[in-house]
Design an enzyme around this catalytic site. Structure first.
Site, PDB file in Angstrom:
ATOM      1  N   LYS B  78      -0.847  -3.857  -2.776  1.00  0.00           N
ATOM      2  CA  LYS B  78      -0.323  -4.983  -1.987  1.00  0.00           C
ATOM      3  C   LYS B  78      -0.933  -6.290  -2.493  1.00  0.00           C
ATOM      4  O   LYS B  78      -2.116  -6.322  -2.809  1.00  0.00           O
ATOM      5  CB  LYS B  78      -0.671  -4.761  -0.504  1.00  0.00           C
ATOM      6  CG  LYS B  78      -0.013  -5.747   0.457  1.00  0.00           C
ATOM      7  CD  LYS B  78      -0.348  -5.415   1.925  1.00  0.00           C
ATOM      8  CE  LYS B  78       0.398  -6.314   2.901  1.00  0.00           C
ATOM      9  NZ  LYS B  78       0.111  -5.977   4.316  1.00  0.00           N
ATOM     10  N   SER B 153       4.156  -5.649   7.606  1.00  0.00           N
ATOM     11  CA  SER B 153       4.153  -6.609   6.522  1.00  0.00           C
ATOM     12  C   SER B 153       4.063  -5.962   5.144  1.00  0.00           C
ATOM     13  O   SER B 153       4.459  -6.572   4.153  1.00  0.00           O
ATOM     14  CB  SER B 153       2.984  -7.579   6.685  1.00  0.00           C
ATOM     15  OG  SER B 153       1.747  -6.891   6.512  1.00  0.00           O
ATOM     16  N   SER B 177       1.305  -2.980  10.251  1.00  0.00           N
ATOM     17  CA  SER B 177       1.857  -3.354   8.948  1.00  0.00           C
ATOM     18  C   SER B 177       1.912  -2.236   7.914  1.00  0.00           C
ATOM     19  O   SER B 177       2.541  -2.396   6.872  1.00  0.00           O
ATOM     20  CB  SER B 177       1.079  -4.529   8.358  1.00  0.00           C
ATOM     21  OG  SER B 177       1.463  -5.723   8.990  1.00  0.00           O
TER      22      SER B 177
END
Lengths: 446, 471
Positions: B78, B153, B177
């Site tokens: 990420k 997210s 998330s």
């Protein structure tokens, strides 16, 4: 500056920078003074994305030691908080400090002012981090502001007193004592010139006799010498008195001290005061202490100036004056005690040692205690000499110097000095206990 | 053979047996990215050259008989995780040019374990969002239906993995998330116990809630991954010094005698909860019972305050954590913050202001304590809990973009775990109208081993993970 109508109400905020090896929240070297800018930095003290603070255990211990030395209570629960504000020297946009749960609370320190003693209340002692340093300079013909992050996150202890001071003199005496305590603990050099100690007095005036505190308070920021604190306070008392006399109330504000003009100048008013939006620092778990941990810190503390002062006076039968001078600095007191230990084997009395250190202004860094003792012996000590032997020599000298004996008997008492000299010469000029020899001589002559 | 479609466990075996090389494996992932990521938009940066170079080195190691837990395995990260010398953006224009000077602890651990970093994954900017649409690099699409959001997210992390562009990926979970996109993309996602995995070097969202986890194709893969990332980090004061077990060791022990709680507040018909999701959830309970688990209804009475509590604490911490992006450093002004970041900065600044602190932040912290207590009480009665991950199916791109409150409510089942600091594992639980649906298994602090055991038993029975989207 005492005035009958008004009584000054003065409190202090003092920042003391600790001399731990590493910074407060990272492993960088904490020593920044005189180093090349931005060489003692890492992601943590530069506030880079993702970096996290890990508290320095030694710094916390030292903060608590300062609190203990100031007779504070050490709560079992404490935590760090974020103080949010924007300034270029603060890379995270917040300073890690302590808000409602400081490490140390409710202390006091006694000061000796000429004719009286006074207890100064300590509100709190807490731990925080220093900021970077802005350097306003010229680069390629342009005015620029540069930031040196070597100082960023160096451990800083903030000490807040109660508004217990009545004049600048009390403040100065307190600060000297605080500096002495901190140096005794060995946790800071407390060197004003290097910024190890920064002072912020807050000053207001109340009508004498009134119980409640005045409705305003003037803070003077970042003063870097004891002398300037005195000056700033005296200036403020005068300034505020004039305003009060004219029927007005001085503004609640922060002022700075202009060293050149010797006066304070307005910096920030109440309306511009920051809202720091304190909240608990989520990156550092709360810190809990057991009574045992606090006790063991207490035990690990060196003897403090007041205790040392009393002990030296008592143990070595010193005068208050001598003991006070010897304990002003820990290094002198330690030196004295070391010399006393060595002196014991050579029949040198503590009083003699104290006198020599004080009167001859011995540099304790240059003269070893053993050398000091040698020095004292060579100037005062008598040679160990057999009593019978001495009697013989006295008789011999009296026989050989009838003129001097005659003079003495005729009232010329100084002749005795000549005779002592002759005795000494017979003993190869060794140092004699002149009092003792004098007594023997007098016995024979009378 | 589609190497990129293999599980981590299968990849490990194949590499060791030299059925294929790390270079072949990495290239198959890179070619998948090449083929499909223009449609999915799951990567912000692809590390083509360094990945192949690293794969070559891994093959050398394997040839020399060396073994490491992730040797030669293509992993994507990420874009909140700092990677030395590789641009790290947090999916925000504020950091669009930022090249970090250091690796996050997790990245360092992955590298030390032999992983090959293939690229940096898209997400909601600063991890603010539940859909992935708040990214300044464009929204990520759901590989199961490209007109729909993949969940956020960690949108790119779930979408890239479900699309076979990597073998595993990392994520962060502050309010759901990881678990939400895992559920929306039919992959396994772990939000570990707070403090189990180091946060050092990961762009902070809300420090007291941020958990660092990962996505894998199966539960066993997930346990293997946690073996690498978990543990005390001297650079993160919130990681306790607790021994890290081998999370795969007891994974096959079955469910006999395990007591599983169903919080009634999560599993009843209520406005906003899709009935189909409740049906799938009901099906999963039957599976658990047939596997020998005992299902017990429990109550978490303060659940209804969770979102309100979360949306006080989280923006407060966000407002402080984003202060360092002050427009002076990193080269881009604060105008580059997106709407959602600005919204949270303003909310947080407001609730922390003097005069409001007691009414908002302090009160929220009290509610947080009650929510924690709810879980403590419940875990006295049961070993773990099972709940739906999301009250709804994935929604259409743009559907909730102008209704932040509705977006916030998609985290209603996930935020409580963050507030309580407990671990949550999201596992595939079936499909509705072609969209994946997940369930989450919640446990006590540091009970990841048990969560894997439960997840594994269920997964082996259902095998939903075997279904792949048609790109």
């Amino acid at each position: 500056m005492d005035d009958k109508k008004y009584t000054p109400v003065i409190g202090l905020e003092i920042h003391v920078e600790l001399k731990t090896k590493s910074k407060m929240f990272c492993g960088c070297l904490a020593d920044y003074f005189g180093h090349k800018p931005n060489t003692h930095c890492c992601p943590v003290c530069l506030g880079l994305p993702g970096a996290l603070p890990v508290p320095n255990k030694t710094a916390i211990d030292w903060c608590i030691m300062i609190g203990l030395a100031l007779n504070c209570k050490i709560p079992n629960f404490s935590k760090f908080d974020r103080k949010n504000y924007f300034y270029p020297d603060l890379p995270k946009g917040y300073q890690i400090s302590q808000y409602d749960k400081p490490f140390c609370i409710d202390g006091k320190l006694e000061i000796n002012v000429d004719s009286y003693k006074k207890l100064i209340g300590i509100t709190r002692v807490h731990m925080e981090e220093d900021t970077g340093k802005l350097i306003h300079s010229m680069v390629d013909g342009k005015d620029v502001s540069l930031i040196d992050f070597n100082r960023s996150s160096v451990p800083l202890v903030e000490i807040v007193t109660e508004p217990d001071f009545k004049n600048s003199k009390e403040v100065k005496i307190f600060l000297q004592k605080l500096q002495q305590v901190v140096r005794y603990l060995g946790v800071s050099n407390a060197d004003m010139e290097k910024g190890d100690m920064r002072l912020e007095p807050n000053i207001s005036l109340k009508i004498t006799g009134e119980k409640s505190l005045p409705k305003y308070k003037v803070e003077v920021k970042n003063i870097n010498s004891f002398k300037f604190v005195e000056k700033a306070i005296d200036f403020e008392i005068k300034r505020q008195k004039e305003i009060l006399e004219s029927g007005e109330t001085p503004a609640q504000e922060t002022r700075g001290f202009d060293e050149k003009k010797g006066k304070t100048v307005s910096q920030r008013s109440k309306e511009e005061a920051h809202d720091y939006r304190y909240f608990p620092e989520p990156d550092i778990p709360p810190i809990k202490f057991t009574d045992l941990e606090i006790d063991s810190l207490k035990k690990a503390m060196p003897e403090l100036p007041d205790e040392k002062f009393k002990r030296l006076q008592k143990e070595h039968s010193l005068s208050e004056y001598d003991s006070e001078i010897l304990t002003r600095e820990k290094s002198t007191a330690d030196y004295f005690e070391e010399a006393v230990k060595i002196g014991k084997d050579h029949n040198v009395l503590p009083k003699q040692i104290a006198n020599t250190i004080i009167n001859k202004k011995i540099n304790v860094n240059n003269v070893l205690p053993a050398e000091l003792i040698k020095m004292i012996i060579s100037t005062t000590q008598v040679a160990a000499i057999d009593e019978g032997e001495l009697e013989k020599i006295v008789k011999m000298v009296l026989d050989e110097n009838p003129k001097a004996v005659e003079d003495y008997k005729n009232g010329k008492t100084q002749a005795i000095g000549f005779l002592i000299g002759m005795i000494s010469r017979k003993l190869n000029n060794i140092k004699l206990d002149s009092q003792k020899v004098k007594k023997i001589l007098e016995r024979h002559l009378n | 053979m589609d190497l990129n479609g293999l599980t981590l466990t299968a990849v490990k075996k194949g590499l060791l047996k030299k059925d294929f090389s790390s270079v072949e494996l990495v290239k198959s992932c890179l070619s998948q990215i090449d083929k499909f990521d223009s449609q999915i938009n799951s990567f912000i940066t692809v590390c083509q050259e360094t990945a192949i170079k690293q794969a070559e080195l891994s093959d050398e190691e394997i040839k020399n008989g060396n073994d490491l837990p992730l040797l030669g395995v293509p992993i994507a990260v990420k874009d909140l995780f700092l990677t030395k010398d590789v641009r790290t953006t947090a999916a925000s224009n504020v950091l669009k040019d930022y090249i970090p000077q250091y690796d996050a602890t997790v990245v360092e651990k992955l590298k030390d374990a032999g992983a090959v970093i293939v690229g940096k994954l898209n997400c909601d900017a600063w991890a603010h969002g539940s859909s992935g649409e708040n990214s300044d690099f464009g929204p990520t699409k759901n590989p199961w239906n490209k007109e729909y959001i993949p969940g956020g997210s960690s949108s790119g992390s779930a979408a890239a993995l479900a699309s076979g562009m990597c073998i595993a990926s990392t994520g962060t979970d502050t309010g759901g998330s990881i678990r939400l996109p895992a559920s929306f993309c039919n992959v396994v996602g772990l939000k570990p116990t707070y403090g189990k995995v180091s946060r050092y070097g990961i762009v902070a969202m809300a420090s007291s809630l941020d958990s660092i986890g990962h996505f894998t194709k199966t539960v066993e893969d997930n346990a293997l991954f946690l073996n690498v990332t978990a543990g005390k980090d001297i650079l993160d004061a919130t990681t306790p010094d607790i021994k890290v077990p081998d999370y795969t060791k007891n994974i096959k022990n079955g469910l006999r005698g395990i007591k599983i709680g169903i919080p009634k507040e999560y599993a009843t018909k209520k406005e906003g909860i899709d009935e189909n999701i409740l049906r799938v959830f009901g099906d999963s309970l039957k599976q658990f019972e047939s596997l020998g688990a005992k299902i017990i209804e429990i109550s978490l009475p303060h659940t209804e305050y969770a979102i309100a509590c979360y949306y006080i604490i989280q923006p407060a911490e966000v407002s402080s954590n984003l202060a360092r992006y002050d427009g002076i450093r990193y080269g881009n002004t604060r105008q580059n913050f997106g709407k959602e970041a600005k919204r949270r900065i303003m909310l947080g600044t407001y609730t922390l202001s003097s005069g409001y602190y007691d009414a908002y932040y302090k009160k929220a912290m009290k509610v947080r304590t009650l929510i924690k207590k709810d879980f403590e009480d419940a875990f006295n009665k049961v070993d773990a809990m099972i709940t739906p991950v999301s009250p709804t199916l994935p929604w259409k791109l743009g559907e909730k973009i102008n209704d932040p409150l509705k977006m916030y409510l998609s985290d209603i089942f996930t935020v409580t775990a963050n507030l309580a600091g407990i671990p949550g594992l999201s596992v595939p639980a079936g499909f509705i109208n072609g969209f994946p649906v997940g369930i989450q298994i919640l446990g006590k602090h540091f009970s990841e081993e048990l969560l894997y055991r439960i997840g594994y038993a269920y997964e082996q029975e259902t095998k939903f993970y075997e279904q792949k989207p048609n790109l």
